[in-house]
Each structure stands twice: as C-alpha cells, then as structure tokens.
Design an enzyme around this catalytic site. Structure first.
Site, mmCIF file in Angstrom:
data_model
loop_
_atom_site.group_PDB
_atom_site.id
_atom_site.type_symbol
_atom_site.label_atom_id
_atom_site.label_comp_id
_atom_site.label_asym_id
_atom_site.label_seq_id
_atom_site.Cartn_x
_atom_site.Cartn_y
_atom_site.Cartn_z
ATOM 1 C CG ASP A 38 -2.026 -1.002 1.095
ATOM 2 O OD1 ASP A 38 -2.227 -1.485 -0.032
ATOM 3 O OD2 ASP A 38 -2.669 -1.318 2.114
ATOM 4 C CE LYS A 116 -16.995 -24.769 -21.670
ATOM 5 N NZ LYS A 116 -17.633 -23.591 -21.109
ATOM 6 C CG ASP A 118 -19.568 -21.212 -15.482
ATOM 7 O OD1 ASP A 118 -19.782 -20.828 -16.649
ATOM 8 O OD2 ASP A 118 -20.459 -21.613 -14.720
ATOM 9 C CE1 TYR A 227 -9.895 -19.329 -23.965
ATOM 10 C CE2 TYR A 227 -10.330 -19.400 -21.611
ATOM 11 C CZ TYR A 227 -10.723 -19.062 -22.891
ATOM 12 O OH TYR A 227 -11.930 -18.467 -23.086
ATOM 13 C CB CYS A 411 -54.812 -13.245 -7.633
ATOM 14 S SG CYS A 411 -53.244 -12.391 -7.508
ATOM 15 C CB CYS A 414 -55.137 -8.457 -6.297
ATOM 16 S SG CYS A 414 -55.652 -9.435 -7.707
ATOM 17 C CB CYS A 427 -53.884 -12.649 -11.331
ATOM 18 S SG CYS A 427 -54.803 -11.273 -10.647
ATOM 19 C CB CYS A 433 -53.144 -7.794 -9.646
ATOM 20 S SG CYS A 433 -52.068 -8.981 -8.847
HETATM 21 S S1 IVH Z 1 -10.572 -22.610 -25.442
HETATM 22 C C1 IVH Z 1 -12.746 -21.993 -29.753
HETATM 23 N N1 IVH Z 1 -10.211 -23.063 -22.943
HETATM 24 O O1 IVH Z 1 -15.697 -21.848 -22.973
HETATM 25 C C2 IVH Z 1 -12.926 -21.699 -28.339
HETATM 26 N N2 IVH Z 1 -12.234 -22.023 -23.588
HETATM 27 O O2 IVH Z 1 -17.842 -23.001 -24.607
HETATM 28 C C3 IVH Z 1 -11.663 -22.074 -27.662
HETATM 29 N N3 IVH Z 1 -13.710 -21.475 -21.736
HETATM 30 O O3 IVH Z 1 -15.985 -19.289 -25.308
HETATM 31 C C4 IVH Z 1 -11.793 -21.751 -26.273
HETATM 32 N N4 IVH Z 1 -12.423 -22.224 -20.139
HETATM 33 O O4 IVH Z 1 -15.244 -18.680 -22.964
HETATM 34 C C5 IVH Z 1 -11.046 -22.561 -23.859
HETATM 35 N N5 IVH Z 1 -9.737 -23.512 -20.744
HETATM 36 C C6 IVH Z 1 -10.551 -23.011 -21.644
HETATM 37 C C7 IVH Z 1 -11.789 -22.441 -21.315
HETATM 38 C C8 IVH Z 1 -12.606 -21.957 -22.317
HETATM 39 C C9 IVH Z 1 -13.568 -21.647 -20.414
HETATM 40 C C10 IVH Z 1 -14.902 -20.879 -22.354
HETATM 41 C C11 IVH Z 1 -14.623 -19.866 -23.413
HETATM 42 C C12 IVH Z 1 -15.364 -20.324 -24.637
HETATM 43 C C13 IVH Z 1 -16.360 -21.245 -24.037
HETATM 44 C C14 IVH Z 1 -16.766 -22.260 -25.053
#
Ligand code: IVH
Length: 677
Positions: A38, A116, A118, A227, A411, A414, A427, A433
């Site tokens: 900081d 993968k 999310d 990735y 309902c 209301c 409703c 309502c």
């Molecule tokens: S490679 C041609 N690697 O999954 C797409 N995608 O369902 C190549 N995603 O749009 C993507 N983890 O947003 C890749 N380790 C990973 C990933 C990944 C999440 C997502 C990405 C993509 C979607 C496809």
C-alpha cells in the site's frame, strides 16, 4: 518539465508494484506485506497526481478505472471467437478421440486438458509488451471494447515481463471470472445497499466487466486466466502446452500446473476428468467441466473449424449438480403479466457453492407431472446459470404424504379470480393486482396504447414505489408537486409529463382496449373489436356468444374477454378512468396521436413494399397522427408507390397528389418520428 529524478523514481515504483502484483495475483506467492505494498502504491499515486503529465496507460494506478463511457465501442475480431461443442459422457469423448484419429490418420493423439472456467471470454492485445486493448466476445464476430475495464483486473499484466523476450505483438484469449468467496461477499455488499444480487459468479463477472463506469469494475474482484494465443509476431509454439508455458513466461496468468494435464491417450483424459470432478469443490472458482484440446498446433490447423466451434477441442462437462432437500412449502408467485408460478420453498441447501432456498416449479402441469407435494424429499439441480429447478422427487419408504398441490382459485396478491389457459394460470385482476400494477401501467401508456410520452419503465416504478399511483386512474390525479418530489424530475420534465398525460385523455376505442392489457387482445384484435362494436359500452355489455359473432374472434379470445369483464374491479377501473376525464372515442376515431407535421394527412399505398409490411407502414403513419386510406382522391396527401404499382398511381397523377417512392416514404416517416412534437 518534471525533475529527471522524479521520472526515474516513478519508473522504479511502477516496476516494483508490477512485480508484486505479478507475485501476488498470478503466482500466488507474495513477497511483501499488504501495508508495504500500500505504501508503494500511495507514493505512486501521489507523485502522479502532482505530475499528471507523467501518467502512462500501463501505470498500475490506472487500475482504478477511467471516467464513465456513453457506451461500449464495438471491436471487430480478426478471427471469430468461437464456442466449444460440449459432451457429458465417456462414450462421447471416446467418439471424439476416434474422430480425431481418423481425420489425422494416426493411431495416437496427445491431448492437453484444463479446467473449463465459468466466466466470459475476452481477447487481449499487447503491443511492444504493453496491454493496449481488450474486447468481449460479443456476438463472436464483433465484441465490445472493455480495455479500461480490463485494466482494473489485478491479475492482468499491463506490461509483459520485461526480461522474458516477449513478442512485439501478441493477441491472446482468456476467461474473466469471479472466485466463489468474492462472489458471496460482493452479493452481500450489493444486497445490503438494496440492489439485486447476481444469480451466479458468471453473471457477476459479466455484469462487472461490461460496465460503462470502469471505477465500478475496479471494485469488483475479477480474475483472468489465458488459454489461447490468437496471433503473435514470431514463431508460434508448436503445441498447446508450450503455448500455455510461453504465456506464463511472458507474465500472463494461465491455468495452474496442478489443474491441467498433458494426456497421452483419451483414457488419461477420462482419468483427469474424474480427478478434476473430485477436486471441483475445493477449487476457489466455478468450473463446469474440462476443455480437451488436441495438443499439436499443426494438427489443430489441419482439423480446422466448423461454423461455430473448432474441430480440435471439446468441452467435456460434468453432469449437473444435484442435491437432496425438503420442500417446506409451495407458494404461488404472480409475475408482471399476471402469470401464476408455483415456487417450492426449500430447506436451504448448498448446490455448487450457492445456497438454494427456492426453486421454480414452472407451472401446474410440471408440479403434477413430477408429483411434488409439500413435505416431499426432492433433488434440486443447478446447471450453469439456469434458475434452480427441482429435478425429481425422491420417494422415502413409509413416508406420509400430503395431498397433491392445487393452484389457488384466487390470486394470492389481489384476490381476483384466477383464469386458466392450459397449464397456465393467471390473475384476472390486471389493473388492480399489486404484482401487475407496474406492468399494467407500462402497457397502458405504451406507444400503441395511450402513448403517454415520458412515462417509461423507470418513472412507472418510481410512481408505484412512492405510492403515488395505485391504479390506472391515479395517473390522471398526479400533480406537479407529486412529480417534482421524484428523483430525476424538475419543473420542466414534470410539466411535459403532465401535458402528455392530459393529452392521452381523448383516446380512440382501439387504443384504449389495447391499453387495458386484456389477455389475447393485442393491437390487431383491439382494432377488430373497435370496428365490430363501435363503442366501449357495447363491448362491456357483450357476452361470450356475442364476441364470437365477430370475424377473427375465436373461443379463446371470447373467453378471455368474458373473464375480464366478469371481474367487477376491472369495470370499476374503467369507471374511475372515465371519472378522471378519460374519454374513449367511438370506433376507430383518430383519438390521441402524436402531434406531428403529418397530423391529419392521408396516405394511400399501391404496389409492393420491400422494407415494411403494409401493417407496419400503416402503424407508422397512424403513430404520427396521419391516416391510411384505400382510395385516391383530391384529399389524398401522399401516394406511396411500391413495386408494380396499380391504377392508383394514374389516379394520383390525375389528382396531382404527391407521389413517394418507398425510400422517400421511409425518410419522411423517420424525419417526423424524430421531430419534436
Ligand atoms: S478454449 C474456440 N479453454 O468456454 C474456443 N475455452 O464453450 C476455444 N472457456 O468461449 C476456447 N475455459 O469462454 C477454452 N480452458 C478453456 C476455457 C474456455 C472456459 C470458455 C470460453 C469459450 C467457451 C466455449
């Protein structure tokens, strides 16, 4: 001109902060305490504040966000951002392997497998090692420019590692997401301020990144993992695994070593899938499967793409998570349009890191199909961002079950009678309502109904929330003093809204009927009714049979109309509106329309139109206070001549009527729609 010592101090500070950001956010191995960090940061910010001319875009201070934007600019992607085909069972992943081997004419393929994530995918551009631009996926072809927002993400290097021999030009793709703990804290913070919580970490990440005000993004705990290399100046690493290693070398965050695996065969991929699923709950972020990629890049190129996804990669997902809990109650919620939805109140249970205490039962048919009753033990599931749902009932030996659930006759909000269309219950008390009031007012004031300009969603919400409007008729009792109290209103805007409310009092029958929001009665049917009956009184005293005598009115519409008028309070609302001065004109009288230079003009159409349906064209004309006639006379203002015009064209010439092409017509409408009324 700043002192040279100052400039070199800034460089040292920036380098230090960058290094510690990298160690902390990318490597997870901090070397100094938070307070030491900081202090460095504060010194940097103070120096920069004193010498704004020395601020560079790659300065760590730029992570606090920039002034808000009007909108996110569009950025076309050089190569489309694709999605991945996804599979869930072992047989399918083996079939994928077979396909790869067949197409590559080989007996063994090496795969690189990783989580993968999310979140949402983004593309990052680095020039001479400096982060210069970043975009969201958008529709795959064109993304949104979120450069300033991305700069606020601490794990995203603003500058690549100096000694790493990075390429002059680099484009990478990765995923922005939010860790579960941070997501919970954020949601608590948001809800404490009275705002809606995000449904899941992915929505939270997307909502945080796609902000016009990047100072908000800066307060959101986003992380990024890269990735894929899309472009670089220099030789491309030969395999995906090397690609990740190179990215890591340059200082970019990539999936952690222990969370990815180089697999010599598809069996190893399957083993890695099992392993990852077993550690899934210990990961600080949500993943919904693994991504399996053919490791060799030359093979990736050979396999190529399908229209929306690459052939060389696949998402090998985990089955949706299910947990067992108990249905404590079944309540019925009433949506904005009056639809009744049964909702199960559950004994709270964690499903994939999110506590679930309610699940939609969709509709009465679903409840009876799954035979869900109060007290039952059930499996709830949550897949991706889908609203939690009850997958199935879990029968318990010797359980004493309650009677089946029934939808209510009245309902719950209301007390109006509940109507029914197949599996859907609704409703009938639209305008009385509480659950439907906002939606009812929005609909009543909308363009094709009473066309009350300035009465948008936000204002309606304010009026209802402040208790100023409890029924449609209350709109006509609003005063300037009421409006000025509302946030965003001043003398002038209040006057404008009141004038437009006043102006809506003289309304044609069709628009009025349309505005009531009676089920099945849209713009077209409202016109049919107005034409068929001629007056509101006639309609209000008609019965089901009488409605059905009108062409185009079938049993369902008749049923809905009869149900609407059988509710006493719907009749009361009409009486109140009339008492407040609303005058419903007979039949299709012109009624209230936007005042425009075209008001009172008559249009005739002949021939085919390419860009409008006749109906659209008519609506556009009517919305500007003009009307459409079927025959040409001296009184006709304009003849619109489309493709293959008929005899009307000659008649128009004889009567010296102005003739417009479709294009000229479109321009005329656009000009007048945009003109202040
Ligand atoms: S490679 C041609 N690697 O999954 C797409 N995608 O369902 C190549 N995603 O749009 C993507 N983890 O947003 C890749 N380790 C990973 C990933 C990944 C999440 C997502 C990405 C993509 C979607 C496809």
């Amino acid at each position: 001109m700043a002192h040279p010592d100052l400039a070199s101090r800034l460089i040292v500070l920036k380098d230090k902060i960058r290094r510690h950001d990298y160690l902390y956010y990318v490597k997870d191995r901090p070397e100094i305490s938070d307070s030491q960090y900081d202090r460095l940061f504060r010194e940097l910010v103070e120096l920069e504040q004193a010498h704004p001319e020395l601020v560079t875009p790659d300065s760590p201070s730029q992570r606090v966000g920039a002034p808000p934007l009007e909108e996110l600019a569009k950025i076309p992607h050089d190569q489309p951002m694709l999605s991945l085909d996804s599979i869930i069972d072992q047989g399918e992943v083996q079939a994928f392997d077979q396909r790869m081997k067949r197409e590559l004419e080989t007996t063994s393929v090496e795969y690189s497998a990783e989580p993968k994530f999310d979140g949402l995918s983004v593309e990052l551009g680095y020039d001479n090692g400096i982060f210069t631009r970043g975009a969201t996926r958008g529709d795959g072809t064109t993304g949104e420019d979120v450069t300033v927002n991305l700069r606020t993400i601490r794990s995203l290097p603003l500058q690549l590692q100096a000694q790493s021999n990075f390429p002059d030009h680099l484009v990478v793709r990765g995923e922005v997401y939010m860790c579960l703990d941070d997501f919970h804290v954020l949601n608590r913070r948001i809800t404490e301020r009275g705002n809606d919580a995000f449904a899941n970490p992915r929505n939270a990440a997307a909502g945080s990144l796609r902000q016009l005000d990047s100072t908000i993004t800066a307060t959101r705990p986003l992380v990024i993992t890269c990735y894929e290399i899309m472009a670089l100046a220099g030789p491309m690493p030969p395999t995906h695994w090397d690609e990740l290693e190179a990215l890591a070398q340059w200082g970019l965050p990539v999936p952690k070593g222990e969370h990815r695996r180089l697999c010599a065969s598809i069996d190893e991929v399957i083993a890695f899938h099992h392993h990852t699923e077993s550690v899934r709950d210990q990961l600080p972020y949500e993943i919904d499967g693994i991504v399996v990629k053919v490791n060799r890049r030359d093979w990736q190129s050979r396999l190529g793409m399908k229209s929306r996804s690459p052939r060389w990669a696949i998402a090998f997902k985990f089955p949706p998570r299910k947990e067992i809990t108990i249905v404590q109650d079944i309540v019925v919620s009433v949506g904005r349009t009056g639809t009744l939805t049964p909702v199960a109140l559950l004994k709270p249970v964690e499903v994939g890191g999110v506590t679930i205490s309610r699940a939609t039962l969709h509709n009465a048919y679903e409840v009876s199909r799954k035979d869900i009753r109060i007290g039952d033990t059930v499996k709830v599931e949550r897949a991706g961002d889908v609203i939690p749902a009850i997958a199935e009932r879990v029968p318990i030996d010797g359980e004493q079950r309650r009677p089946p659930f029934c939808m209510p006759d009245h309902c719950p909000v209301c007390g109006s009678t509940v109507g029914r269309e197949g599996a859907f219950f609704y409703c009938t008390g639209q305008s009385v309502c509480g659950a439907q009031l906002k939606g009812t007012i929005e609909h009543f004031s909308s363009k094709h109904a009473l066309n009350i300009e300035g009465l948008g969603k936000k204002t309606v919400a304010q009026l209802v929330d402040e208790g100023l409007v409890r029924s449609l008729a209350d709109l006509y009792r609003l005063t300037k003093a009421d409006l000025i109290k509302l946030e965003g209103f001043a003398e002038r805007s209040a006057t404008v809204l009141l004038e437009s409310i006043e102006g809506s009092k003289a309304v044609s029958l069709d628009r009025f009927l349309m505005g009531l929001g009676i089920r099945q009665v849209g713009q077209h049917i409202a016109k049919v009714l107005a034409r068929g009956f001629g007056s509101l009184d006639e309609i209000m005293s008609a019965d089901r049979e009488r409605f059905q005598q009108i062409r185009e009115i079938g049993p369902e519409i008749s049923e809905s109309l009869a149900a609407y008028w059988s509710e006493l309070h719907n009749r009361e609302v009409i009486a109140q509106l009339q008492e407040s001065g609303v005058q419903v004109g007979p039949g299709m009288a012109k009624g209230h329309r936007k005042e425009s230079p075209l008001s009172g003009k008559t249009f005739v159409f002949t021939g085919g139109l390419d860009h409008f349906t006749r109906n659209d064209a008519q609506q556009s004309v009517e919305a500007l206070g003009a009307r459409v006639s079927s025959s040409v006379s001296k009184k006709t203002s304009y003849l619109v001549a489309g493709r293959d015009p008929g005899a009307k064209l000659d008649q128009a010439r004889t009567c010296a009527v102005t003739i417009l092409t479709e294009e000229e017509f479109a321009e005329l409408i656009a000009r007048n729609e945009n003109s202040p009324s």
